[in-house]
Write a protein that holds these residues in place. Structure first.
Motif, PDB file in Angstrom:
ATOM      1  N   GLN A 276       0.839  -1.190   0.000  1.00  0.00           N
ATOM      2  CA  GLN A 276       0.000   0.000   0.000  1.00  0.00           C
ATOM      3  C   GLN A 276       0.880   1.248   0.000  1.00  0.00           C
ATOM      4  N   HIS A 277       0.671   2.077  -1.028  1.00  0.00           N
ATOM      5  CA  HIS A 277       1.238   3.427  -1.018  1.00  0.00           C
ATOM      6  C   HIS A 277       0.066   4.376  -0.815  1.00  0.00           C
ATOM      7  N   LEU A 278       0.056   5.073   0.303  1.00  0.00           N
ATOM      8  CA  LEU A 278      -1.029   5.987   0.616  1.00  0.00           C
ATOM      9  C   LEU A 278      -0.684   7.388   0.121  1.00  0.00           C
ATOM     10  N   PHE A 279      -1.600   7.985  -0.630  1.00  0.00           N
ATOM     11  CA  PHE A 279      -1.394   9.304  -1.220  1.00  0.00           C
ATOM     12  C   PHE A 279      -1.949  10.402  -0.327  1.00  0.00           C
ATOM     13  N   GLY A 280      -1.300  11.562  -0.358  1.00  0.00           N
ATOM     14  CA  GLY A 280      -1.935  12.769   0.152  1.00  0.00           C
ATOM     15  C   GLY A 280      -2.962  13.216  -0.872  1.00  0.00           C
ATOM     16  N   ALA A 281      -4.027  13.941  -0.434  1.00  0.00           N
ATOM     17  CA  ALA A 281      -5.090  14.339  -1.361  1.00  0.00           C
ATOM     18  C   ALA A 281      -4.546  15.187  -2.507  1.00  0.00           C
ATOM     19  N   SER A 282      -3.717  16.186  -2.200  1.00  0.00           N
ATOM     20  CA  SER A 282      -3.151  17.014  -3.259  1.00  0.00           C
ATOM     21  C   SER A 282      -2.039  16.272  -3.997  1.00  0.00           C
ATOM     22  N   GLU A 283      -1.359  15.332  -3.320  1.00  0.00           N
ATOM     23  CA  GLU A 283      -0.310  14.543  -3.979  1.00  0.00           C
ATOM     24  C   GLU A 283      -0.893  13.726  -5.123  1.00  0.00           C
ATOM     25  N   LEU A 284      -2.078  13.151  -4.919  1.00  0.00           N
ATOM     26  CA  LEU A 284      -2.703  12.342  -5.974  1.00  0.00           C
ATOM     27  C   LEU A 284      -3.006  13.193  -7.194  1.00  0.00           C
ATOM     28  N   ARG A 285      -3.613  14.369  -6.982  1.00  0.00           N
ATOM     29  CA  ARG A 285      -3.906  15.239  -8.124  1.00  0.00           C
ATOM     30  C   ARG A 285      -2.625  15.665  -8.828  1.00  0.00           C
ATOM     31  N   ASP A 286      -1.612  16.064  -8.068  1.00  0.00           N
ATOM     32  CA  ASP A 286      -0.349  16.494  -8.672  1.00  0.00           C
ATOM     33  C   ASP A 286       0.291  15.369  -9.471  1.00  0.00           C
ATOM     34  N   TYR A 287       0.219  14.153  -8.944  1.00  0.00           N
ATOM     35  CA  TYR A 287       0.819  13.002  -9.619  1.00  0.00           C
ATOM     36  C   TYR A 287       0.111  12.719 -10.942  1.00  0.00           C
ATOM     37  N   VAL A 288      -1.214  12.735 -10.930  1.00  0.00           N
ATOM     38  CA  VAL A 288      -1.978  12.483 -12.157  1.00  0.00           C
ATOM     39  C   VAL A 288      -1.718  13.596 -13.171  1.00  0.00           C
ATOM     40  N   GLU A 289      -1.648  14.837 -12.714  1.00  0.00           N
ATOM     41  CA  GLU A 289      -1.357  15.945 -13.620  1.00  0.00           C
ATOM     42  C   GLU A 289       0.020  15.794 -14.250  1.00  0.00           C
ATOM     43  N   GLU A 290       1.001  15.412 -13.441  1.00  0.00           N
ATOM     44  CA  GLU A 290       2.379  15.299 -13.936  1.00  0.00           C
ATOM     45  C   GLU A 290       2.508  14.187 -14.973  1.00  0.00           C
ATOM     46  N   VAL A 291       1.842  13.049 -14.750  1.00  0.00           N
ATOM     47  CA  VAL A 291       1.956  11.915 -15.666  1.00  0.00           C
ATOM     48  C   VAL A 291       1.150  12.160 -16.941  1.00  0.00           C
ATOM     49  N   THR A 292      -0.063  12.699 -16.806  1.00  0.00           N
ATOM     50  CA  THR A 292      -0.925  12.886 -17.978  1.00  0.00           C
ATOM     51  C   THR A 292      -0.644  14.179 -18.726  1.00  0.00           C
ATOM     52  N   GLY A 293      -0.018  15.150 -18.047  1.00  0.00           N
ATOM     53  CA  GLY A 293       0.259  16.425 -18.691  1.00  0.00           C
ATOM     54  C   GLY A 293      -0.974  17.279 -18.895  1.00  0.00           C
ATOM     55  N   THR A 294      -2.013  17.053 -18.070  1.00  0.00           N
ATOM     56  CA  THR A 294      -3.234  17.841 -18.205  1.00  0.00           C
ATOM     57  C   THR A 294      -3.687  18.345 -16.840  1.00  0.00           C
ATOM     58  N   ARG A 295      -4.431  19.462 -16.813  1.00  0.00           N
ATOM     59  CA  ARG A 295      -4.963  19.967 -15.558  1.00  0.00           C
ATOM     60  C   ARG A 295      -6.084  19.051 -15.077  1.00  0.00           C
ATOM     61  N   CYS A 296      -6.044  18.694 -13.817  1.00  0.00           N
ATOM     62  CA  CYS A 296      -7.023  17.769 -13.249  1.00  0.00           C
ATOM     63  C   CYS A 296      -7.884  18.468 -12.206  1.00  0.00           C
ATOM     64  N   VAL A 297      -8.975  17.826 -11.862  1.00  0.00           N
ATOM     65  CA  VAL A 297      -9.886  18.341 -10.854  1.00  0.00           C
ATOM     66  C   VAL A 297      -9.996  17.327  -9.725  1.00  0.00           C
ATOM     67  N   SER A 298      -9.758  17.774  -8.487  1.00  0.00           N
ATOM     68  CA  SER A 298     -10.013  16.931  -7.314  1.00  0.00           C
ATOM     69  C   SER A 298     -11.501  17.031  -7.011  1.00  0.00           C
ATOM     70  N   VAL A 299     -12.230  15.956  -7.243  1.00  0.00           N
ATOM     71  CA  VAL A 299     -13.684  16.027  -7.103  1.00  0.00           C
ATOM     72  C   VAL A 299     -14.137  15.664  -5.699  1.00  0.00           C
ATOM     73  N   SER A 300     -13.401  14.812  -5.030  1.00  0.00           N
ATOM     74  CA  SER A 300     -13.616  14.495  -3.620  1.00  0.00           C
ATOM     75  C   SER A 300     -12.305  13.923  -3.115  1.00  0.00           C
ATOM     76  N   PRO A 301     -12.094  13.833  -1.813  1.00  0.00           N
ATOM     77  CA  PRO A 301     -10.811  13.333  -1.310  1.00  0.00           C
ATOM     78  C   PRO A 301     -10.481  11.953  -1.882  1.00  0.00           C
ATOM     79  N   GLY A 302      -9.341  11.867  -2.573  1.00  0.00           N
ATOM     80  CA  GLY A 302      -8.915  10.595  -3.132  1.00  0.00           C
ATOM     81  C   GLY A 302      -9.497  10.266  -4.488  1.00  0.00           C
ATOM     82  N   VAL A 303     -10.217  11.197  -5.109  1.00  0.00           N
ATOM     83  CA  VAL A 303     -10.798  10.970  -6.443  1.00  0.00           C
ATOM     84  C   VAL A 303     -10.448  12.152  -7.340  1.00  0.00           C
ATOM     85  N   VAL A 304      -9.840  11.852  -8.494  1.00  0.00           N
ATOM     86  CA  VAL A 304      -9.369  12.885  -9.419  1.00  0.00           C
ATOM     87  C   VAL A 304      -9.919  12.598 -10.805  1.00  0.00           C
ATOM     88  N   TYR A 305     -10.372  13.649 -11.501  1.00  0.00           N
ATOM     89  CA  TYR A 305     -10.791  13.537 -12.896  1.00  0.00           C
ATOM     90  C   TYR A 305      -9.725  14.182 -13.776  1.00  0.00           C
TER      91      TYR A 305
END
Length: 478
Positions: A138-167
């Motif tokens: 288990q690697h546990l993410f910080g709420a903003s860490e998850l969004r930042d990670y998805v943004e960095e890998v996908t190269g697109t701006r993401c939206v944190s829709v609820s804690p632990g869920v990113v679009y």
């Protein structure tokens, strides 16, 4: 160098009796609809797949252990549900996220377990996570860490829709449409079975939005029923039948909603007018002299958000909410009645770190910028509801924290429930009567004692009172 180890990932695939939290969120956000194809990438035992199939969604599931025979094909929506946190190799974790992103045509929905769940995960440190007793990782993410990670890998701006869920949206217009939906929600159109009811539906829209809808905004049945009418004839009917005061209120509400949307859009990077959702473009044309003027007004609103004195003034002037020396507390049913700058305050926090699915009251600090969503699940039933959890985000650092009171033996509770609501809320008279009877009984003479379950019960005993629903009665002798 990371130690090599093949974790038992299949053991992390739990059976579910109901939809997972991310799937429920996406369903509520209208991202999972029958018109879209859906891929659950890493679906585990496939419970979400089966549940969404029963909701008429066109979904397939793939999993390296349970459904490896599924042919991987692109889909409009890709779900990556609690997958990233079980991959122990950072390079493979990144590769998996990129594969999911490449399979998504419209939106990638990523979810992961968060750091506040650490007390539930026991094990030995390994790499950037933990090995559990079941030999899972288990690697546990910080709420903003998850969004930042998805943004960095996908190269697109993401939206944190609820804690632990990113679009992560493939198209920026889809992201803006989602944001507009959160801030300027499209109310349901009235059902239309004939020309008369279709005209009534348009009148209702005009009174709510403050402007005439374009044909492209109408549901297909409404547009079809009114296709024989000339535009000027329809406008005349609406003008003669609609309530001018309701239209004026609708226009004011839509103007403020548009300003909030433009500020939130700036929060993530504002684009040209053509990038706005079609309905928002029409709102701008209807209620502002130009897009430039709308942007200038929204920029001034953002500047006010940074001003402690202005925020405190807005809280003092707010017709809803309970103001304390440190913060304003507002029930979710009254949030839309807050001054515009305070609505913006709450929206910015929700975009930065995600708004939890379950919450009852929002807390806005008036010095610094921090928001908490507090969950009192029995607010309407319990005369003094107990808190279940709190999710806090600091807007200056984007640090988040979560506190659960589920196992607490002496939970904080609420008094004066009517103060958290709008005055026209139908429950306010009943709640106010209870508060007045408690005041007369002397239950609020020691406010420092009544903030928790034990202290409140002690005061009830001291005053010889007990509660029966929302009625205060004399305590039975004995």
């Amino acid at each position: 160098m990371l130690q090599t180890w093949n974790s038992e990932r299949r053991l992390t695939a739990i059976g579910r009796a109901a939809l997972s939290v991310p799937a429920r969120q996406a369903l509520a956000d209208r991202q999972l609809i029958p018109e879209r194809t859906i891929l659950d990438y890493g679906c585990g035992r496939g419970d979400d797949v089966r549940a969404l199939e029963r909701l008429d969604c066109r979904i397939t599931g793939w999993d390296p252990y349970y459904r490896s025979e599924t042919k991987l094909e692109q889909a409009d929506v890709v779900l990556l549900t609690y997958v990233l946190n079980v991959i122990e190799n950072p390079a493979e974790r990144r590769h998996t996220l990129m594969q999911a992103w490449q399979l998504a045509n419209t939106v990638l929905i990523v979810s992961a377990r968060l750091t506040w769940e650490k007390s539930k995960v026991r094990g030995q440190e390994f790499g950037d996570g933990l090995i559990t007793s079941r030999q899972t990782f288990q690697h546990l993410f910080g709420a903003s860490e998850l969004r930042d990670y998805v943004e960095e890998v996908t190269g697109t701006r993401c939206v944190s829709v609820s804690p632990g869920v990113v679009y992560a949206f493939k198209d920026d217009s889809a992201r803006l449409s989602y944001l507009a939906q959160r801030i300027v929600p499209d109310a349901e159109w009235l059902a239309s079975e004939d020309t008369t009811s279709a005209i009534a539906a348009v009148i209702d829209y005009v009174e709510r939005r403050g402007r005439q809808p374009r044909v492209e905004e109408m549901p297909h049945p409404v547009a079809e029923l009114l296709a024989h009418m000339k535009p000027n004839e329809l406008r005349r009917l609406v003008r003669d039948s609609a309530d001018p005061e309701k239209i004026s209120e609708g226009a004011k509400r839509t103007t403020l909603n548009t300003l909030v949307f433009l500020v939130v859009e700036l929060f993530q990077g504002r684009g040209p007018f053509s990038s706005l959702p079609f309905s928002v473009q029409l709102d701008v044309r209807s209620f502002f002299s130009s897009y430039k003027e709308a942007c200038q007004r929204s920029d001034r609103l953002l500047f006010k958000l940074r001003d402690d004195t202005y925020i405190r003034g807005a809280m003092n002037a707010s017709a809803v909410g309970k103001l304390t020396p440190t913060a304003l507390y507002v029930h979710r049913r009254a949030v839309d009645h807050m001054p515009t700058v305070l609505r913006l305050y709450e929206h910015c926090a929700s975009i930065a770190a995600g708004r939890p699915q379950e919450w009852t009251i929002v807390k806005l600090k008036h010095q610094g910028r921090a928001t908490s969503w507090l969950d009192y699940p029995d607010f309407d039933r319990d005369p003094h509801p107990r808190i279940l959890s709190s999710y806090h985000v600091d807007l200056q650092t984007l640090a988040t924290s979560h506190t659960s009171y589920a196992n607490s033996m002496n939970r904080p509770l609420l008094h004066r429930k009517h103060e958290f609501l709008a005055q026209d809320d139908p429950d306010v008279p009943r709640y106010r009567r209870l508060t007045e009877s408690e005041l007369r009984a002397g239950l609020y003479e020691h406010p420092h004692l009544i903030g928790t379950e034990n202290g409140w019960e002690a005061e009830l005993i001291r005053c010889g009172r007990e509660l029966r629903g929302h009625r205060l009665v004399r305590r039975a002798a004995g």
